[in-house]
Every structure is written in structure tokens, then in C-alpha cells.
Design a protein around this motif. Structure first.
Motif, PDB file in Angstrom:
ATOM      1  N   GLU A  25       0.897  -1.172   0.042  1.00  0.00           N
ATOM      2  CA  GLU A  25       0.161  -0.076   0.060  1.00  0.00           C
ATOM      3  C   GLU A  25       0.755   1.172   0.034  1.00  0.00           C
ATOM      4  OE1 GLU A  25      -3.180   0.401  -0.603  1.00  0.00           O
ATOM      5  OE2 GLU A  25      -3.058  -1.798  -0.860  1.00  0.00           O
ATOM      6  N   ARG A  26       1.943   1.279   0.796  1.00  0.00           N
ATOM      7  CA  ARG A  26       2.776   2.413   0.781  1.00  0.00           C
ATOM      8  C   ARG A  26       3.660   2.675  -0.534  1.00  0.00           C
ATOM      9  NH1 ARG A  26       6.983   2.659   4.349  1.00  0.00           N
ATOM     10  NH2 ARG A  26       7.006   4.969   4.487  1.00  0.00           N
ATOM     11  N   ALA A  27       3.869   1.395  -1.200  1.00  0.00           N
ATOM     12  CA  ALA A  27       4.360   1.588  -2.389  1.00  0.00           C
ATOM     13  C   ALA A  27       3.460   2.170  -3.538  1.00  0.00           C
ATOM     14  CB  ALA A  27       4.863   0.080  -3.004  1.00  0.00           C
ATOM     15  N   ARG A  28       2.254   1.530  -3.444  1.00  0.00           N
ATOM     16  CA  ARG A  28       1.105   1.983  -4.569  1.00  0.00           C
ATOM     17  C   ARG A  28       0.976   4.040  -4.013  1.00  0.00           C
ATOM     18  NH1 ARG A  28      -2.417  -1.160  -3.247  1.00  0.00           N
ATOM     19  NH2 ARG A  28      -2.297  -2.482  -5.105  1.00  0.00           N
ATOM     20  N   ALA A  29       0.957   4.173  -2.753  1.00  0.00           N
ATOM     21  CA  ALA A  29       0.844   5.555  -2.695  1.00  0.00           C
ATOM     22  C   ALA A  29       2.161   6.421  -3.156  1.00  0.00           C
ATOM     23  CB  ALA A  29       0.621   5.801  -1.030  1.00  0.00           C
ATOM     24  N   LEU A  30       3.340   5.716  -3.111  1.00  0.00           N
ATOM     25  CA  LEU A  30       4.336   6.488  -3.644  1.00  0.00           C
ATOM     26  C   LEU A  30       4.256   6.529  -5.125  1.00  0.00           C
ATOM     27  CD1 LEU A  30       7.168   7.451  -3.588  1.00  0.00           C
ATOM     28  CD2 LEU A  30       8.254   5.407  -3.499  1.00  0.00           C
ATOM     29  N   ALA A  31       3.853   5.389  -5.868  1.00  0.00           N
ATOM     30  CA  ALA A  31       3.716   5.483  -7.205  1.00  0.00           C
ATOM     31  C   ALA A  31       2.713   6.322  -7.625  1.00  0.00           C
ATOM     32  CB  ALA A  31       3.170   3.931  -7.541  1.00  0.00           C
ATOM     33  N   GLU A  32       1.657   6.655  -6.786  1.00  0.00           N
ATOM     34  CA  GLU A  32       0.587   7.644  -7.240  1.00  0.00           C
ATOM     35  C   GLU A  32       1.204   8.882  -7.223  1.00  0.00           C
ATOM     36  OE1 GLU A  32      -2.335   6.928  -4.611  1.00  0.00           O
ATOM     37  OE2 GLU A  32      -3.278   5.061  -5.514  1.00  0.00           O
ATOM     38  N   LEU A  34       4.379   9.563  -7.878  1.00  0.00           N
ATOM     39  CA  LEU A  34       5.103   9.567  -9.021  1.00  0.00           C
ATOM     40  C   LEU A  34       4.489   9.808 -10.215  1.00  0.00           C
ATOM     41  CD1 LEU A  34       7.965   7.354  -7.469  1.00  0.00           C
ATOM     42  CD2 LEU A  34       8.164   9.782  -7.738  1.00  0.00           C
ATOM     43  N   ALA A  35       3.161   9.602 -10.283  1.00  0.00           N
ATOM     44  CA  ALA A  35       2.318   9.575 -11.719  1.00  0.00           C
ATOM     45  C   ALA A  35       2.463   8.228 -12.320  1.00  0.00           C
ATOM     46  CB  ALA A  35       2.542  10.862 -12.428  1.00  0.00           C
ATOM     47  N   LEU A  36       2.733   7.206 -11.510  1.00  0.00           N
ATOM     48  CA  LEU A  36       2.856   5.765 -11.976  1.00  0.00           C
ATOM     49  C   LEU A  36       2.020   4.957 -11.599  1.00  0.00           C
ATOM     50  CD1 LEU A  36       6.856   5.361 -11.222  1.00  0.00           C
ATOM     51  CD2 LEU A  36       5.856   5.835 -13.325  1.00  0.00           C
ATOM     52  N   PRO A  37       1.544   3.998 -12.571  1.00  0.00           N
ATOM     53  CA  PRO A  37       2.277   3.468 -13.795  1.00  0.00           C
ATOM     54  C   PRO A  37       1.693   4.585 -14.942  1.00  0.00           C
ATOM     55  CG  PRO A  37       0.319   2.170 -13.433  1.00  0.00           C
ATOM     56  CD  PRO A  37       0.452   3.020 -12.199  1.00  0.00           C
ATOM     57  N   ASP A  38       2.578   4.557 -15.921  1.00  0.00           N
ATOM     58  CA  ASP A  38       2.252   5.388 -17.373  1.00  0.00           C
ATOM     59  C   ASP A  38       1.534   4.444 -18.359  1.00  0.00           C
ATOM     60  OD1 ASP A  38       2.315   6.883 -19.483  1.00  0.00           O
ATOM     61  OD2 ASP A  38       4.531   7.137 -19.632  1.00  0.00           O
ATOM     62  N   PRO A 121      13.562  -2.711  -1.134  1.00  0.00           N
ATOM     63  CA  PRO A 121      14.426  -2.239  -2.019  1.00  0.00           C
ATOM     64  C   PRO A 121      14.137  -2.486  -3.536  1.00  0.00           C
ATOM     65  CG  PRO A 121      15.556  -3.207  -0.366  1.00  0.00           C
ATOM     66  CD  PRO A 121      14.212  -3.405   0.002  1.00  0.00           C
ATOM     67  N   SER A 122      13.570  -3.815  -3.655  1.00  0.00           N
ATOM     68  CA  SER A 122      13.294  -4.268  -5.209  1.00  0.00           C
ATOM     69  C   SER A 122      12.121  -3.529  -5.474  1.00  0.00           C
ATOM     70  CB  SER A 122      12.965  -5.872  -5.092  1.00  0.00           C
ATOM     71  OG  SER A 122      11.658  -5.986  -4.465  1.00  0.00           O
ATOM     72  N   GLY A 123      11.133  -3.139  -4.886  1.00  0.00           N
ATOM     73  CA  GLY A 123      10.024  -2.251  -5.088  1.00  0.00           C
ATOM     74  C   GLY A 123      10.410  -0.894  -5.471  1.00  0.00           C
ATOM     75  N   LEU A 124      11.448  -0.397  -4.913  1.00  0.00           N
ATOM     76  CA  LEU A 124      11.791   0.975  -5.125  1.00  0.00           C
ATOM     77  C   LEU A 124      12.514   1.204  -6.399  1.00  0.00           C
ATOM     78  CD1 LEU A 124      12.875   2.116  -1.346  1.00  0.00           C
ATOM     79  CD2 LEU A 124      11.138   3.176  -2.949  1.00  0.00           C
ATOM     80  N   PHE A 125      13.310   0.019  -6.569  1.00  0.00           N
ATOM     81  CA  PHE A 125      13.889   0.053  -8.033  1.00  0.00           C
ATOM     82  C   PHE A 125      13.215  -0.076  -9.186  1.00  0.00           C
ATOM     83  CE2 PHE A 125      17.987  -0.962  -5.357  1.00  0.00           C
ATOM     84  CZ  PHE A 125      18.900  -0.246  -6.057  1.00  0.00           C
ATOM     85  N   LEU A 126      12.075  -0.868  -8.969  1.00  0.00           N
ATOM     86  CA  LEU A 126      11.031  -1.236  -9.932  1.00  0.00           C
ATOM     87  C   LEU A 126      10.262   0.273 -10.126  1.00  0.00           C
ATOM     88  CD1 LEU A 126      10.005  -3.726 -11.163  1.00  0.00           C
ATOM     89  CD2 LEU A 126       7.908  -3.389  -9.674  1.00  0.00           C
ATOM     90  N   LEU A 127       9.797   1.103  -9.264  1.00  0.00           N
ATOM     91  CA  LEU A 127       9.567   2.330  -9.422  1.00  0.00           C
ATOM     92  C   LEU A 127      10.449   3.459 -10.012  1.00  0.00           C
ATOM     93  CD1 LEU A 127       7.479   3.031  -5.952  1.00  0.00           C
ATOM     94  CD2 LEU A 127       6.589   2.213  -8.127  1.00  0.00           C
ATOM     95  N   ALA A 128      11.538   3.287  -9.671  1.00  0.00           N
ATOM     96  CA  ALA A 128      12.896   4.050 -10.291  1.00  0.00           C
ATOM     97  C   ALA A 128      13.071   3.792 -11.456  1.00  0.00           C
ATOM     98  CB  ALA A 128      14.175   4.084  -9.565  1.00  0.00           C
ATOM     99  N   GLY A 129      13.064   2.487 -12.035  1.00  0.00           N
ATOM    100  CA  GLY A 129      13.224   2.282 -13.502  1.00  0.00           C
ATOM    101  C   GLY A 129      11.850   2.520 -14.331  1.00  0.00           C
ATOM    102  N   ALA A 130      10.801   2.485 -13.666  1.00  0.00           N
ATOM    103  CA  ALA A 130       9.426   2.921 -14.537  1.00  0.00           C
ATOM    104  C   ALA A 130       9.554   4.292 -14.597  1.00  0.00           C
ATOM    105  CB  ALA A 130       8.144   2.513 -13.587  1.00  0.00           C
ATOM    106  N   LEU A 131      10.087   5.059 -13.764  1.00  0.00           N
ATOM    107  CA  LEU A 131       9.990   6.638 -13.723  1.00  0.00           C
ATOM    108  C   LEU A 131      11.073   7.075 -15.109  1.00  0.00           C
ATOM    109  CD1 LEU A 131       9.205   9.308 -12.425  1.00  0.00           C
ATOM    110  CD2 LEU A 131      11.198   8.917 -10.882  1.00  0.00           C
ATOM    111  N   HIS A 132      12.202   6.262 -14.991  1.00  0.00           N
ATOM    112  CA  HIS A 132      13.216   6.599 -16.077  1.00  0.00           C
ATOM    113  C   HIS A 132      12.556   6.377 -17.224  1.00  0.00           C
ATOM    114  CE1 HIS A 132      17.239   7.114 -17.653  1.00  0.00           C
ATOM    115  NE2 HIS A 132      17.104   5.677 -18.187  1.00  0.00           N
ATOM    116  N   ALA A 133      12.129   5.173 -17.535  1.00  0.00           N
ATOM    117  CA  ALA A 133      11.357   4.689 -18.884  1.00  0.00           C
ATOM    118  C   ALA A 133      10.561   6.089 -19.334  1.00  0.00           C
ATOM    119  CB  ALA A 133      10.837   3.487 -18.586  1.00  0.00           C
ATOM    120  N   ARG A 134       9.755   6.535 -18.394  1.00  0.00           N
ATOM    121  CA  ARG A 134       8.810   7.568 -18.754  1.00  0.00           C
ATOM    122  C   ARG A 134       9.447   8.850 -19.294  1.00  0.00           C
ATOM    123  NH1 ARG A 134       5.157   9.523 -14.512  1.00  0.00           N
ATOM    124  NH2 ARG A 134       6.772  10.820 -13.711  1.00  0.00           N
TER     125      ARG A 134
END
Length: 418
Positions: A25-32, A34-38, A121-134
Motif C-alpha cells: 500500500e505504501r508502494a502504491r501511494a508512492l507510485a501515485e 510519481l504519477a505511475l504507472p504510465d 528495495p526491489s520495489g523502489l528500484f521497480l518504481l525508479a526504473g518505470a520513472l526513468h522509462a517515462r
């Protein structure tokens, strides 16, 4: 990776309390935040128990060979954490990872407290990678799950296509108590809008659970064909596939990439361009060959953690070398220590213990095995074991060895120019 950058990704995990779990849930809140997913960037998700990194690498290479710009996020790293995020096979640079860490840190500051669990950590790298892709304007994303499926941060990114590597009774008690429960959990990364799912060959128990879960989530719209199961027209030529147990994972990644191209109304890569790309592909730590710098010692490194994988690695080494002088192995208590004892019974063996609190190395070992701490493993000590040495064990341990021998892990494949 600079200490302050690493702190962003690992801080909450390192400070986790007894029994504390990661918070989706916290990961989802952080994704939101960051306007992820794209929604404009199709996702190919890779889940399973073994071979996820191989499948993700092959899928990424096939997509890149088709002319798409591909972002890939895998876990864990080989030699350094910037390798978890790649563009067209190449790891992002230190400056880019630092910038992404800053973006994450800004988002984390606005989250509520950690009562619900930590950010993994793996979740944060996932978010960072998606952010970089966008931000880099990449065309597609290939994401490897950290551990699970439905409970993993990968579930925050509804996939257009999912690839499922072999599922077995891994992380029992965490993802489920049976193969059926674990397979259901991993297949739970599929979303209602998923267009295709490709599975590696599975046990009957896992196959039934995966098929049932996929049908339930997609309303029966998606079946689950198995790589190698009647889909031979899609398979790669044998010389473009890795040896050993990685082969089915590579086939799964290849087939999943073709399904994503179909979903995006893109043509499959021309055979000559695909071959040119895959001929450059390397899989460090998956039956990979290395020399110990400054010595005459050759290594076969493989992240084998069960009896079948260990047997395949030993057979591969003996096929090339004829004989093996020594085996170096690192298997914590929760891996297949008994399988290692059986498969390495005819070899001199050194067992390496890693200095991590969450790993236990208490299982009884043969009296003939040497036991050392990871700090004692050096180029010189490896060279002292003989001229032909197999190195086997967890991905983290194999990464340590790859670092010792200065293996090239920066680029996994190189697509030819358009």
C-alpha cells in the motif's frame, strides 16, 4: 553506488523491525505521487521462482531487436545496483541513478509513517526504473518481480503480457504453503487487461494453478500456452539459446516478447537483426565462463541453488574441461544443501558463508568440506584452488565472485543500429 543514494533504496528495509513486512500500500501511494504507472508504456512482467532474470533479458533483447527502446528492471544486481535498471541492455549511469534516488526521496517524504510496513528495495528500484522509462521516452518496459506476484510491487504495473518461469515451492510460508498456493500468488500479477500469458514448462500442480488464476483474472479471455509445448515455430535456433536450465526461461522471454509485439501491432524482429542482437547477449552468473585476472585459473560461475541446477553446472564444466579441480559453493540453510552434498560428493569443496543477519549457515556439512567467511575469498585464494574451479550458489554470492574477477556486467546485449 554512493552511500547516500543506496540509503534511499535500502533505508527502510535495513531498519525493519522483527516480523515487519513490506507494504504494498505504501508502494502504491508512492507510485501515485510519481504519477505511475504510465498507461502509454506497455509492460511485460516476468514472474516465477527461477530464471526470471534470464527471461527478462531475452525478452528485452527481442524487443530491442524489433527497433523498440526498452527499459528493463531486474533484481538483484550483479556487481552494482545501477545494473538493476537498464536501457537497451546497458545499465544506467551513476548520475542517473542518483537523480532517480532524489525523485524517490522527494516522494517518500510525503508518505505517512511506516505503520503498514517498509518500502522494499526491489520495489523502489521497480518504481525508479518505470520513472526513468517515462522520462527517457522509452517505448516498453520489461519488469522482473522481486519475489511474488500479487503481493509484489510488480502488481502495481498491469502487464500487457506476462511471462511465468518455472514455479516451485520457494519462499514457503511467505508466498504460500504449497506449490499451488505459490503459483496462484505469482500468477496474480496478471491483470484483467492482460493480452497474453506465456509459461515455461511447469509441474502439473503449478500449471493447473496458473491456468486457473489467469482465467479467473482475465474472465477467461487469456489462455496460458507453455514455451516448448507445441509452439516450436516460435522457438529460437538452438545456438541462440543458453545451455542448461536457463534454456526454458530464455524461450519464455522470447515468446512473451513476441506476444507483446503482437499486442502493440508491431512486427517481429527480422531474423538477421534478431540474430545479430542475441549473438551479443551474455548472462553473467548463468553458466558463464571467466578467468581469474593475473592467474591461469578458469571459473564456471552459476547461480544454482538446487540439486538439478548444481548437477547441470557440474556436467557443463566437465564437458568443457574434462575434470574439475575444486567447487566453491554458497548455499544458506533454506537452499538445497542436501542436493549440493549429493552432487558435489566427488569434488573438493569450499563452502562460503555470507555476513548477512537474515541468512543462516548452520546445516551440517561433510567433514571434508572447508568452510570460510566471504571476506576470505580473494583472487589469490580462488587461484589457489586449481586451474578449473566451479563457483555455485546464490545470486548475491555469484555477484561477489563476478566482482572479484572484474567481469563485464555493464551491458547484457547490444542491438544493431537501425
Amino acid at each position: 553506488m554512493a552511500a547516500e543514494v543506496e540509503e534511499v533504496f535500502f533505508r527502510e528495509w535495513r531498519r525493519r523491525g522483527p516480523g515487519e513486512t513490506r507494504s504494498l500500500e505504501r508502494a502504491r501511494a508512492l507510485a501515485e505521487r510519481l504519477a505511475l504507472p504510465d498507461p502509454d508504456r506497455p509492460v511485460l512482467a516476468v514472474v516465477g521462482s527461477k530464471g526470471k532474470g534470464t527471461a527478462a533479458t531475452y525478452a528485452s533483447a527481442v524487443l530491442a531487436a524489433s527497433g523498440l527502446r526498452v527499459g528493463t528492471v531486474t533484481s538483484p544486481a550483479y556487481r552494482g545496483n545501477r545494473e538493476r535498471i537498464r536501457v537497451d541492455g546497458r545499465a544506467v549511469g551513476e548520475a542517473e541513478l542518483e537523480r532517480l534516488a532524489g525523485r524517490l526521496q522527494d516522494g517518500i517524504r510525503g508518505l505517512p509513517g511506516r505503520a503498514g510496513g517498509y518500502l522494499s528495495p526491489s520495489g523502489l528500484f521497480l518504481l525508479a526504473g518505470a520513472l526513468h522509462a517515462r522520462e527517457a521516452g522509452l517505448d516498453v518496459l520489461v519488469l522482473e518481480a522481486g519475489m511474488g506476484g500479487r503481493s509484489d510491487e510488480i502488481s502495481l504495473f498491469p502487464p500487457a503480457v506476462a511471462g511465468i518461469t518455472p514455479v516451485f515451492r520457494e519462499h514457503a510460508g511467505v508466498l504460500g504453503d504449497t506449490v499451488t498456493e505459490i503459483a496462484e500468488e505469482k500468477a496474480g500479477a496478471v491483470a484483467p487487461g492482460t493480452r497474453a500469458v506465456v509459461s515455461a514448462p511447469q509441474s502439473e500442480e503449478a500449471a493447473r494453478a496458473i491456468a486457473t488464476t489467469v482465467r479467473k483474472i482475465t474472465g477467461g479471455a487469456v489462455e496460458t500456452p507453455r514455451a516448448g509445448g507445441g509452439l516450436s515455430a516460435d522457438l529460437l535456433p538452438a545456438d541462440l539459446l543458453p545451455a542448461g536450465l536457463s534454456r526454458s526461461a530464455a524461450e519464455t522471454g522470447h515468446l512473451a516478447a513476441l506476444r507483446l509485439l503482437d499486442a502493440c501491432d508491431r512486427d517481429a524482429p527480422p531474423p538477421r537483426r534478431l540474430r545479430a542482437t542475441l549473438e551479443t547477449l551474455t548472462l553473467p552468473g548463468r553458466l558463464s565462463w571467466h578467468g581469474v585476472p593475473g592467474t591461469g585459473t578458469a571459473l564456471l560461475a552459476d547461480s544454482a541453488i538446487d540439486r538439478a541446477g548444481l548437477a547441470a553446472a557440474v556436467t557443463t564444466a566437465r564437458t568443457r574441461w574434462g575434470t574439475i579441480d575444486h567447487a566453491v559453493v554458497c548455499l544458506p540453510d533454506h537452499k538445497d544443501v542436501d542436493g549440493a552434498i549429493t552432487e558435489l560428493r566427488d569434488l573438493p569443496v569450499t563452502c562460503v558463508r555470507l555476513p548477512y543477519d537474515h541468512l543462516r549457515f548452520s546445516r551440517p556439512l561433510p567433514e571434508t568440506w572447508d568452510v570460510i567467511d566471504a571476506a576470505a575469498l580473494t583472487r589469490e585464494s580462488l587461484a589457489g584452488l586449481g586451474r578449473r574451479v566451479v563457483v555455485l550458489g546464490t545470486v548475491y554470492f555469484i555477484g561477489l565472485v563476478l566482482d572479484l574477477v572484474d567481469a563485464d556486467t555493464d551491458r547484457l546485449f547490444t542491438p544493431p543500429p537501425p
